[in-house]
Design an enzyme around this catalytic site. Structure first.
Site, mmCIF file in Angstrom:
data_model
loop_
_atom_site.group_PDB
_atom_site.id
_atom_site.type_symbol
_atom_site.label_atom_id
_atom_site.label_comp_id
_atom_site.label_asym_id
_atom_site.label_seq_id
_atom_site.Cartn_x
_atom_site.Cartn_y
_atom_site.Cartn_z
ATOM 1 N N PHE B 117 41.179 53.820 -78.333
ATOM 2 C CA PHE B 117 40.042 53.481 -77.137
ATOM 3 C C PHE B 117 39.168 52.518 -78.234
ATOM 4 O O PHE B 117 38.976 52.472 -79.315
ATOM 5 C CB PHE B 117 39.436 54.623 -76.643
ATOM 6 C CG PHE B 117 39.758 54.451 -75.300
ATOM 7 C CD1 PHE B 117 40.735 54.814 -74.596
ATOM 8 C CD2 PHE B 117 38.617 54.259 -74.458
ATOM 9 C CE1 PHE B 117 40.984 54.814 -73.337
ATOM 10 C CE2 PHE B 117 38.811 54.075 -73.265
ATOM 11 C CZ PHE B 117 39.648 54.295 -72.407
ATOM 12 N N GLN B 237 25.583 49.571 -69.038
ATOM 13 C CA GLN B 237 26.821 49.107 -69.605
ATOM 14 C C GLN B 237 27.676 48.101 -68.762
ATOM 15 O O GLN B 237 27.841 48.741 -67.350
ATOM 16 C CB GLN B 237 27.742 50.255 -69.990
ATOM 17 C CG GLN B 237 29.046 49.579 -70.738
ATOM 18 C CD GLN B 237 29.787 50.894 -71.269
ATOM 19 O OE1 GLN B 237 30.607 51.654 -70.818
ATOM 20 N NE2 GLN B 237 29.723 50.873 -72.612
ATOM 21 N N HIS B 239 31.151 46.838 -67.934
ATOM 22 C CA HIS B 239 32.523 47.044 -68.484
ATOM 23 C C HIS B 239 33.174 45.590 -68.456
ATOM 24 O O HIS B 239 32.986 45.094 -67.568
ATOM 25 C CB HIS B 239 33.422 48.073 -67.944
ATOM 26 C CG HIS B 239 34.657 48.751 -68.575
ATOM 27 N ND1 HIS B 239 35.720 47.740 -68.632
ATOM 28 C CD2 HIS B 239 35.001 49.649 -68.897
ATOM 29 C CE1 HIS B 239 36.582 48.592 -69.218
ATOM 30 N NE2 HIS B 239 36.289 49.650 -69.402
ATOM 31 N N LEU B 249 37.551 49.197 -61.641
ATOM 32 C CA LEU B 249 37.649 49.344 -63.131
ATOM 33 C C LEU B 249 39.263 49.142 -63.414
ATOM 34 O O LEU B 249 39.939 49.722 -62.970
ATOM 35 C CB LEU B 249 37.201 50.567 -63.760
ATOM 36 C CG LEU B 249 36.988 50.734 -65.114
ATOM 37 C CD1 LEU B 249 36.125 49.798 -65.795
ATOM 38 C CD2 LEU B 249 36.804 52.230 -65.534
ATOM 39 N N GLU B 252 40.169 50.368 -70.272
ATOM 40 C CA GLU B 252 40.413 49.848 -71.729
ATOM 41 C C GLU B 252 41.829 50.580 -72.175
ATOM 42 O O GLU B 252 42.174 49.835 -73.061
ATOM 43 C CB GLU B 252 39.215 50.800 -72.406
ATOM 44 C CG GLU B 252 38.673 50.177 -73.764
ATOM 45 C CD GLU B 252 37.213 50.527 -73.832
ATOM 46 O OE1 GLU B 252 36.504 50.610 -72.987
ATOM 47 O OE2 GLU B 252 37.250 51.279 -75.153
ATOM 48 N N ARG B 283 32.444 47.997 -75.780
ATOM 49 C CA ARG B 283 32.636 47.173 -74.321
ATOM 50 C C ARG B 283 31.597 46.300 -74.312
ATOM 51 O O ARG B 283 31.612 45.241 -73.789
ATOM 52 C CB ARG B 283 32.120 48.355 -73.485
ATOM 53 C CG ARG B 283 33.318 49.289 -73.142
ATOM 54 C CD ARG B 283 33.259 50.413 -72.213
ATOM 55 N NE ARG B 283 34.165 51.236 -72.032
ATOM 56 C CZ ARG B 283 34.414 52.311 -71.331
ATOM 57 N NH1 ARG B 283 33.253 52.721 -70.741
ATOM 58 N NH2 ARG B 283 35.392 52.770 -71.120
ATOM 59 N N HIS B 369 28.959 49.177 -65.064
ATOM 60 C CA HIS B 369 29.668 50.643 -65.057
ATOM 61 C C HIS B 369 29.101 51.714 -65.516
ATOM 62 O O HIS B 369 29.311 52.997 -64.830
ATOM 63 C CB HIS B 369 30.649 50.395 -66.280
ATOM 64 C CG HIS B 369 31.915 51.186 -66.299
ATOM 65 N ND1 HIS B 369 32.589 51.589 -65.328
ATOM 66 C CD2 HIS B 369 32.062 51.995 -67.439
ATOM 67 C CE1 HIS B 369 33.501 52.574 -65.861
ATOM 68 N NE2 HIS B 369 33.383 52.934 -66.987
ATOM 69 N N ARG B 411 27.456 52.801 -74.525
ATOM 70 C CA ARG B 411 28.189 54.085 -74.724
ATOM 71 C C ARG B 411 29.832 53.526 -75.090
ATOM 72 O O ARG B 411 30.431 52.679 -74.663
ATOM 73 C CB ARG B 411 28.646 54.763 -73.274
ATOM 74 C CG ARG B 411 29.383 55.778 -73.303
ATOM 75 C CD ARG B 411 29.247 56.533 -71.998
ATOM 76 N NE ARG B 411 29.813 55.917 -70.864
ATOM 77 C CZ ARG B 411 31.275 55.703 -70.348
ATOM 78 N NH1 ARG B 411 32.144 55.961 -71.069
ATOM 79 N NH2 ARG B 411 31.616 54.890 -69.480
#
Lengths: 236, 596
Positions: B117, B237, B239, B249, B252, B283, B369, B411
């Site tokens: 990730f 954030q 994304h 979404l 990832e 991100r 996000h 994050r």
């Protein structure tokens, strides 16, 4: 494009009986039905009541009848319906509280009745780590883990319409998810519950549930597997 | 008639953090959970890719590596004591979830499966490490289901479809909350020794978002109105991979499984921005890269990029990267294998775009996000009300509405679920422990006063403005000017615009005058929360004259540790905002340049 939406209305503080209101909107064929409902509430009639949250088919809030079939309003696009006149009604078989909002409590009561949680009284692994499960054992119940408890299946079922004491397909799906989990030890208890009068035998394999499921769970098949397990006393 | 209820612990919100708190608080305290949705509808269920924990099931990994990656991902704004606590606790928490029955995907030897990730690395080689524990691409769904199942088993008491409007504080201590029962419109007072806010995020402030309609920042707004600051609100954030226009979404994990980002020339542009981990950079880095590419005219039709997970593309780049499987054999995939790893993503693409992702690339754009900022807490979940670490006795927050801060300025993927589970659990334990040692605070004279006042305002405007119009304008200005890239000019304009919208909001009148399921009233109240959060966000962003993590200033492109290695605190007083700051906790990791 121009669309006509005929929406079931029931405002409990004013109406003695339900009626329909027709709204006309301009929308894109790629819009979700939910987008149009939002547009109507924002621009035309603030009193229109419906539930929604995630808007992409994973939270299960906005199951409703659209042109006579159960869908999530956020997971069906206008173009999918192929017509410009759309009728929207609340789910059948649950009490209408206001407009498209139904009383979900009986649905959740049925769900809770099948012990929808892992039952395993063995001590945890001594190293504190995970219980082991082979990929094949995990795969065995994958389909029924997808349920989002939207009630589209149960409220499309003729047996449920006939008798709301029937636990209904969603509860059986969630029982199946644990009955076929190799880590679980509660299969016998659950099968006993589902063998009762209001259990799986009410299912007449109408397949409505499978067609209605927005998660494409093979519900009729799962119910069939539970029936077979009750008959044979074996999980295969 | 206002009903009054009495509980040791009241939890507001029933997503991952709220349910986890409920499971632990109810072991030792009389506990109730209030939620504006049915618990199972909570937004935790939308999380896809996985929960990070250094189990080391497929290769060497250590919680200390997870901690370093999180510190680095946070652009050094995360509090390192809390990050170390979280990453160490993550391991046991994931085993706890498995013991609760969570159906994780499995490795060949039956252990919890793990995948790479963004930003998670082997700290020695710098290469991506398999740390994200997953259940296909519906890990959040499985967490929410599993915790709800455990709550049923434990007979947890829920008040479903109750909207909390106010927090009661007496004598400097928590006294309870005020909520409206949505089904009847009646007010309820919940007297409680301890209250835990677990109300989730506020991505609905932005036009393009992956967030649910219910993500309107209620918890932060309610606590701000009671004089509690909001921390690090300028950090939100974006994304990189939301479905074009819709914002839904695309996890990832698609890139974890080998998916590649391409510009209109078919170029793998991340190679230029993050030469080491490329498409698995953090991100914020990828979202900025996408904007820069678009600015350079490399966007497809000027508006989007492509995420390509067709097997021929995955295999081509896996070969170029020399990517291998855990057993050392070359990484090569089939369409079937991809589909089995990302079934829900496939479903989204087919449903909303008519695109089959193993046959065509997916059009994507950055999408709002996740809130790094929120209600300030320490690592025990206690709410901290100033820059001195002072806690408000009996008040807790956990999950996305809280700012511990473990995510700092950005994050890492999978850490939202870690946050929910670890801090939800500890907030629950702490709240119950606190409640066992204190008496109830008396309720204020008119406990529902402020709640009623807010409702009355929404129903007494002259009706010359529409909530939907104000909401639309708010989301647009936030996306345009308080988005991936920011400037002094844009932020100033955003502040002025939000103030103007707040003025116009006074003219809104809720059109539904009923009490039963008055969704118009509820949604309009939510908009008032979003206006307050937008103001604080834009002002905190305007003040921060540096670039760090999710906060990227075109006019101040560098990180400035001399002046800005600090958390912001924003107090709201009507339309006035006061900003303050507090230091970052640094333990083992000295700030250095962040390169991927």
């Amino acid at each position: 494009m121009h669309y006509k939406l005929r929406i079931y209305r029931f405002q409990p503080e004013q109406d003695t009986k339900p009626h329909y209101t027709t709204f006309e909107v301009e929308a894109e064929p790629t819009d979700r039905v939910l987008d149009v409902l939002e547009q109507i509430r924002g621009e035309q009639d603030g009193t229109l009541a419906f539930r929604r949250s995630c808007a992409h088919g994973v939270c299960g809030s906005d199951a409703m009848r659209i042109n006579g079939r159960n869908y999530l309003a956020c997971k069906v696009l206008l173009r999918d319906l192929d017509v410009s006149e759309i009728t929207i009604e609340p789910l059948l078989g649950l009490r209408v509280v206001k407009d498209l909002i139904v009383d979900m409590e009986p649905f959740f009561d049925h769900y809770k009745s099948v012990l929808p949680y892992l039952i395993n009284d063995d001590p945890l692994p001594a190293d504190g780590k995970e219980r082991l499960q082979s990929p094949a054992d995990r795969e065995r119940f994958d389909d029924t883990t997808k349920c989002i408890l939207c009630a589209a299946c149960t409220t499309s079922c003729p047996s449920y319409w006939a008798n709301s004491e029937y636990v209904g397909p969603a509860a059986i799906v969630n029982a199946h998810r644990f009955i076929y989990d190799s880590r679980d030890q509660g299969a016998e208890q659950r099968l006993k519950i589902l063998n009762e009068q209001m259990g799986v035998w009410r299912c007449r394999t109408a397949f409505n549930c499978t067609e209605a499921c927005p998660r494409e769970i093979k519900i009729t098949q799962a119910i069939g597997e539970v029936k077979r397990a009750i008959q044979t006393g074996k999980l295969d | 008639m206002t009903q009054t209820h009495t509980f040791d612990v009241v939890i507001v919100g029933a997503g991952g953090a709220g349910l986890m708190a409920a499971l632990y608080a109810s072991r030792n305290a009389k506990t109730a959970v209030l939620s504006k949705l049915y618990p199972i509808r909570s937004h935790t269920g939308a999380a896809q890719g996985g929960i990070g924990a250094a189990l080391g099931n497929l290769e060497e990994d250590h919680w200390e590596w997870h901690a370093f990656d999180t510190v680095k991902g946070s652009d050094y704004l995360g509090d390192q004591d809390a990050i170390e606590f979280m990453c160490r606790e993550a391991v046991q928490s994931v085993y706890d979830l498995e013991h609760f029955g969570l159906p994780f995907s499995r490795t060949a030897d039956g252990r919890i499966a793990q995948r790479p990730f963004g930003g998670h690395t082997n700290n020695v080689t710098g290469k991506p490490v398999r740390r994200s524990c997953y259940a296909a691409d519906r890990t959040g769904h499985m967490i929410l289901q599993t915790l709800f199942q455990q709550c049923i088993k434990n007979n947890t008491l829920f008040f479903d479809e109750y909207q909390v409007l106010d927090l009661l504080i007496e004598n400097g201590r928590t006294a309870g909350v005020v909520a409206v029962e949505i089904a009847t419109g009646e007010m309820h007072v919940f007297q409680a020794k301890a209250v835990i806010f677990a109300t989730g995020g506020h991505g609905r402030l932005w036009e393009i978002t992956s967030n649910a309609y219910s993500y309107t920042g209620d918890g932060v707004a309610v606590t701000m109105r009671r004089g509690i600051p909001a921390e690090d609100m300028e950090f939100f954030q974006f994304h990189p991979t939301g479905i074009y226009k819709l914002g839904i979404l695309i996890t990832e994990a698609v890139r974890g499984e080998g998916g590649i980002l391409l510009n209109k020339d078919g170029e793998r542009f991340m190679e230029r921005y993050a030469p080491h981990i490329k498409d698995l950079a953090s991100r914020d880095v990828i979202s900025r890269s996408i904007y820069l590419e678009m600015k350079a005219g490399k966007g497809v039709n000027d508006h989007y990029m492509l995420l390509d997970v067709r097997p021929e593309t995955v295999n081509k780049y896996a070969e170029l990267d020399g990517r291998t499987r855990p057993d050392g054999t070359p990484y090569r995939v089939t369409a079937q294998e991809i589909l089995s790893k990302i079934p829900d993503i496939t479903d989204f693409c087919v449903t909303y775009l008519g695109v089959d992702p193993v046959k065509e690339p997916i059009p994507i754009q950055p999408t709002a996000h996740y809130a790094m900022g929120g209600i300030p807490t320490n690592k025990l979940g206690e709410v901290v009300i100033d820059d001195q670490g002072t806690v408000l006795p009996g008040l807790y927050a956990a999950g996305e509405c809280a700012c511990v801060s473990v995510h700092g300025a950005n994050r890492l993927g999978t850490n939202s679920l870690v946050d929910l589970i670890v801090f939800g659990k500890h907030a629950g334990i702490q709240a119950a422990e606190y409640a066992a040692g204190v008496d109830f605070q008396s309720l204020p004279q008119d406990p529902t006063g402020l709640a009623r006042q807010q409702i009355e305002k929404l129903t007494s405007g002259d009706g010359s403005e529409k909530a939907v119009t104000i909401g639309r304008e708010l989301k647009k200005v936030m996306f345009d000017d308080v988005g991936v890239f920011r400037t002094a000019e844009g932020l100033h304009a955003a502040v002025e615009k939000v103030k103007e919208l707040s003025e116009r909001f006074k003219h809104v009148r809720v059109t539904d005058s009923g009490k039963i399921f008055n969704m118009d009233l509820l949604n309009t109240w939510e908009l008032s929360n979003m206006l307050d959060l937008a103001l604080v966000t834009a002002l905190a962003a305007e003040a921060r004259t540096e670039s760090r993590g999710g906060h990227a200033r075109e006019d101040f492109p560098q990180r400035d540790d001399v002046n800005w290695l600090k958390h912001s605190l924003a107090w709201l007083d009507g339309q006035e905002v006061r900003l303050g700051y507090k230091p970052v906790v640094i333990t083992n990791y000295a700030p250095k340049e962040r390169v991927y």
